[in-house]
Design a protein around this motif. Structure first.
Motif: not given
Length: 290
Positions: A231, A233-235, A6, A3, A194, A145, A257, A272, A269-270
């Motif tokens: 998911i 990528e997640l931020q 990247e 988290r 996830e 992302l 997105y 999935a 933001e993710c």
């Protein structure tokens, strides 16, 4: 799942080093130094040269016994490595089974001295991997992302995000398609592996309510659960994850997105694979005020 940053380098699931597998990683469950007697006896029940036994060994030992810390990106790299070898008509798959001169690895005592048609074994392995790891391989191909943030604003989602998710029938069964909420409140996200879920509640936009609803019985508020699964990528950023949520959902091909703005300064933001809603309920204003 990382988290706030990247992922730049794919690391080995057990070691603090880059993940650089070779083809022997596929058959590591069959070969090992000082193999436990119970495993030796279990594997010796099968003949890797018999087609039916070969399929069983591939599906239940090659594909189901990878380490639990290996994720979809590890699987993608393994599949790409195997595909590249199979694309080479001169690749010698028999060598994959042969240990190095200073290697004391052994395979099950009950197995034949040689694996027949090793290329066929690995072709079957690739086919089974693409079937059993289907969702993981799709997720590995989702855009990053950074790529999603570069999508022009005009091509992103609108306030009618609720009807861009996978199962909006759960909403339509109680409300009407025109009654689309967009300013909802959440007590905060819940992370489970996830998966990300949020409980949402808020008023329906009065100007969009169906004229067929009697004023005395019209549902004016809603609550539901938003689930985000697979998911890649997640931020996260911010300090308060509860409050009013403004959502931007963009459908990708495949996947989604999402940009969730919650409260004063929280942003999630993710990217999935699946977004769905459930536990949809409606209520009237009088009930909300009790």
């Amino acid at each position: 799942m990382p988290r706030g940053q990247e992922v730049q380098v794919l690391h080995h699931p057990l070691l603090n080093q880059p993940y650089q597998p070779n083809l022997r990683a596929w058959i590591g469950g069959f070969i090992g130094y000082d193999m436990p007697p119970a495993l030796d006896a279990e594997l010796s029940r099968y003949d890797p040269n018999a087609p039916n036994d070969r399929e069983h060994l591939i599906r239940h030992y090659c594909l189901e016994r990878f380490h639990v810390r290996e994720n979809f990106r590890h699987r993608q790299q393994l599949v790409e490595l195997l595909q590249a070898a199979l694309d080479d008509p001169d690749f010698d798959f028999q060598e994959v089974w042969e240990p190095a001169e200073d290697d004391y690895d052994q395979w099950p005592a009950g197995w034949p001295a040689q694996i027949d048609d090793s290329r066929d074994f690995f072709q079957r392995l690739l086919l089974a991997a693409r079937q059993l790891w289907h969702d993981d391989l799709i997720r590995a191909r989702l855009p990053s992302l950074a790529q999603c943030r570069a999508i022009p604003e005009r091509d992103r989602g609108s306030r009618d995000w609720l009807f861009s998710v996978d199962n909006s029938e759960a909403w339509k069964a109680i409300f009407d398609v025109v009654a689309t909420p967009y300013d909802l409140h959440t007590p905060g996200p819940q992370f489970q592996g996830e998966q990300l879920s949020l409980q949402l509640a808020g008023p329906l936009p009065g100007q969009s309510l169906p004229s067929t609803w009697p004023a005395s019985q019209a549902l004016t508020h809603c609550c539901l659960e938003l689930k985000i699964q697979g998911i890649s990528e997640l931020q996260l950023s911010g300090t308060r994850f509860d409050g009013h949520m403004r959502t931007q959902l963009t459908r990708l091909q495949p996947g989604y997105y999402l940009r969730l703005e919650i409260g004063f300064d929280c942003v999630i933001e993710c990217v999935a694979q699946f977004v769905s809603i459930g536990n949809v309920q409606g209520s009237r204003k009088e009930e909300q005020q009790r």
